[in-house]
Design a protein around this motif. Structure first.
Motif, mmCIF file in Angstrom:
data_model
loop_
_atom_site.group_PDB
_atom_site.id
_atom_site.type_symbol
_atom_site.label_atom_id
_atom_site.label_comp_id
_atom_site.label_asym_id
_atom_site.label_seq_id
_atom_site.Cartn_x
_atom_site.Cartn_y
_atom_site.Cartn_z
ATOM 1 N N ALA A 174 12.093 -1.771 14.497
ATOM 2 C CA ALA A 174 10.981 -0.823 14.362
ATOM 3 C C ALA A 174 9.648 -1.392 14.827
ATOM 4 O O ALA A 174 8.703 -0.641 15.070
ATOM 5 N N THR A 175 9.562 -2.725 14.965
ATOM 6 C CA THR A 175 8.296 -3.325 15.399
ATOM 7 C C THR A 175 8.163 -3.359 16.917
ATOM 8 O O THR A 175 7.090 -3.634 17.443
ATOM 9 N N GLN A 176 9.261 -3.112 17.608
ATOM 10 C CA GLN A 176 9.251 -3.210 19.062
ATOM 11 C C GLN A 176 8.940 -1.855 19.690
ATOM 12 O O GLN A 176 9.822 -1.053 19.975
ATOM 13 N N VAL A 177 7.662 -1.590 19.902
ATOM 14 C CA VAL A 177 7.249 -0.353 20.559
ATOM 15 C C VAL A 177 6.406 -0.710 21.774
ATOM 16 O O VAL A 177 5.711 -1.726 21.797
ATOM 17 N N ALA A 178 6.476 0.120 22.793
ATOM 18 C CA ALA A 178 5.693 -0.095 24.011
ATOM 19 C C ALA A 178 4.351 0.620 23.887
ATOM 20 O O ALA A 178 4.236 1.609 23.151
ATOM 21 N N PRO A 179 3.326 0.157 24.592
ATOM 22 C CA PRO A 179 2.025 0.832 24.549
ATOM 23 C C PRO A 179 2.127 2.281 25.022
ATOM 24 O O PRO A 179 2.928 2.600 25.911
ATOM 25 N N ARG A 180 1.308 3.145 24.436
ATOM 26 C CA ARG A 180 1.364 4.573 24.791
ATOM 27 C C ARG A 180 1.088 4.802 26.278
ATOM 28 O O ARG A 180 1.618 5.742 26.872
ATOM 29 N N TRP A 181 0.247 3.950 26.871
ATOM 30 C CA TRP A 181 -0.112 4.203 28.264
ATOM 31 C C TRP A 181 1.093 4.120 29.194
ATOM 32 O O TRP A 181 1.104 4.747 30.260
ATOM 33 N N THR A 182 2.133 3.364 28.793
ATOM 34 C CA THR A 182 3.330 3.318 29.634
ATOM 35 C C THR A 182 4.027 4.680 29.656
ATOM 36 O O THR A 182 4.551 5.107 30.691
ATOM 37 N N GLY A 183 4.010 5.371 28.517
ATOM 38 C CA GLY A 183 4.572 6.715 28.473
ATOM 39 C C GLY A 183 3.740 7.692 29.280
ATOM 40 O O GLY A 183 4.280 8.577 29.965
ATOM 41 N N VAL A 184 2.424 7.533 29.219
ATOM 42 C CA VAL A 184 1.534 8.394 30.019
ATOM 43 C C VAL A 184 1.812 8.188 31.503
ATOM 44 O O VAL A 184 1.880 9.146 32.283
ATOM 45 N N TYR A 185 1.998 6.936 31.904
ATOM 46 C CA TYR A 185 2.332 6.631 33.305
ATOM 47 C C TYR A 185 3.597 7.372 33.723
ATOM 48 O O TYR A 185 3.651 8.014 34.784
ATOM 49 N N VAL A 186 4.636 7.274 32.895
ATOM 50 C CA VAL A 186 5.904 7.943 33.208
ATOM 51 C C VAL A 186 5.699 9.448 33.351
ATOM 52 O O VAL A 186 6.179 10.070 34.311
ATOM 53 N N LEU A 187 4.971 10.050 32.424
ATOM 54 C CA LEU A 187 4.763 11.501 32.454
ATOM 55 C C LEU A 187 3.951 11.928 33.663
ATOM 56 O O LEU A 187 4.201 12.988 34.253
ATOM 57 N N VAL A 188 2.967 11.124 34.059
ATOM 58 C CA VAL A 188 2.164 11.451 35.238
ATOM 59 C C VAL A 188 3.031 11.428 36.495
ATOM 60 O O VAL A 188 2.967 12.340 37.337
ATOM 61 N N VAL A 189 3.867 10.392 36.620
ATOM 62 C CA VAL A 189 4.742 10.315 37.794
ATOM 63 C C VAL A 189 5.723 11.482 37.812
ATOM 64 O O VAL A 189 5.978 12.094 38.859
ATOM 65 N N VAL A 190 6.286 11.814 36.642
ATOM 66 C CA VAL A 190 7.204 12.952 36.552
ATOM 67 C C VAL A 190 6.495 14.239 36.985
ATOM 68 O O VAL A 190 7.040 15.039 37.769
ATOM 69 N N ALA A 191 5.284 14.451 36.500
ATOM 70 C CA ALA A 191 4.537 15.674 36.825
ATOM 71 C C ALA A 191 4.232 15.748 38.318
ATOM 72 O O ALA A 191 4.408 16.808 38.950
ATOM 73 N N LEU A 192 3.791 14.635 38.911
ATOM 74 C CA LEU A 192 3.473 14.629 40.337
ATOM 75 C C LEU A 192 4.720 14.835 41.183
ATOM 76 O O LEU A 192 4.690 15.578 42.175
ATOM 77 N N ASN A 193 5.809 14.184 40.807
ATOM 78 C CA ASN A 193 7.065 14.331 41.538
ATOM 79 C C ASN A 193 7.580 15.769 41.454
ATOM 80 O O ASN A 193 8.004 16.369 42.452
ATOM 81 N N THR A 194 7.534 16.343 40.246
ATOM 82 C CA THR A 194 7.981 17.729 40.062
ATOM 83 C C THR A 194 7.132 18.693 40.885
ATOM 84 O O THR A 194 7.661 19.598 41.556
ATOM 85 N N ALA A 195 5.819 18.487 40.863
ATOM 86 C CA ALA A 195 4.921 19.351 41.638
ATOM 87 C C ALA A 195 5.202 19.242 43.134
ATOM 88 O O ALA A 195 5.181 20.249 43.859
#
Length: 273
Positions: free
Chosen positions: A124-145
């Motif tokens: 439970a202590t091993q979490v990645a920074p939120r910005w890595t998830g934002v990066y993934v979502l931005v790439v997904v959104a741009l690729n989808t568009a």
């Protein structure tokens, strides 16, 4: 994980042979010049990047490294993606059964690896920074568009398949698998990273590994396709530095997420949260 281990070992061999045959056998490919060049570019990346990455990761997986497991899963995801391309975007040729074997081994290896990852105990202590998830979502959104920017206008055009001119294809397997499988999967991982879910860190590292290798692959296939037919508009030489840069940029969140992956490998069947 014995069955999955043997499947991935078989995949290393079959993918290497399939890629080598695609690159080295003259006149094997019978598509348009630009698509033949692009396929050979992809085969080079399979042979020199993805297969070595998978082969070097497997001993670490058997020794109990979650990081090796993430890298191996990402490499298999890349091989699955491009096995689809070899099987469906390459005209039928004597290597067809190799491509099918590569696709079969990739799919079943990926399913086995993902099932194993989902069965690990969660720290439970091993979490990645939120910005890595934002990066993934931005790439997904741009690729989808980008894909919908081609697909939607074509759907209502007088000649809906005009965007396929010069490819020899009747549809685009990239659009199919990206929109149906890979982009939704990465969107789910991105949202989970934003929500600081520790149970997706290994899979997120795998997904980012897949993206980095795929960015390298696209840069090379665009370059190789242009080299094969400089007059073709199917590929773009200008896209090469952009995708090479994307591979470099994508390495940053990959390394950040990998550092949050626990070093040990829990027994299969551990708790899932």
């Amino acid at each position: 994980m014995t069955t999955t281990t043997w499947l991935t070992r078989g995949l290393v061999s079959v993918a290497a042979v399939a890629a080598a045959v695609t690159v080295l056998v003259p006149d094997l490919l019978s598509g348009t010049a630009v698509m033949n060049g692009s396929a050979r570019g992809t085969a080079w990346v399979v042979l020199l990047v993805a297969v070595p990455l998978l082969g070097l990761s497997l001993p670490g997986v058997t020794r109990g490294s979650r990081r090796a497991l993430a890298l191996a899963t990402g490499a298999v995801a890349y091989l699955t993606y491009n096995a689809v391309m070899f099987a469906f975007a390459t005209p039928f040729n004597p290597a067809f059964l190799l491509y099918v074997a590569m696709l079969s081994l990739s799919v079943w290896s990926l399913l086995g690896l993902v099932a194993h990852v989902r069965g690990l105990d969660v720290d439970a202590t091993q979490v990645a920074p939120r910005w890595t998830g934002v990066y993934v979502l931005v790439v997904v959104a741009l690729n989808t568009a980008a894909w919908l920017g081609v697909v939607v206008p074509a759907t209502y055009a007088d000649e809906p398949t005009a965007f396929l001119d010069g490819t020899g294809l009747t549809t685009n397997p990239v659009f199919v698998q990206d929109l149906a499988v890979w982009l939704p999967a990465m969107a789910w991982l991105g949202l989970a990273l934003v929500r600081l879910r520790p149970d997706v860190v290994v899979l997120a590292a795998a997904g980012l590994t897949f993206w980095v290798v795929e960015a390298i692959g696209v840069a090379v296939d665009q370059w190789a396709g242009h080299l094969a037919d400089p007059s073709s508009t199917v590929v773009s030489q200008a896209a090469v530095p952009g995708f090479a840069a994307l591979a470099v940029v994508g390495t940053v969140p990959l390394l950040v997420v990998l550092r949050r992956v626990p070093a040990g490998l829990a027994p299969s069947g551990g708790a899932r949260r």
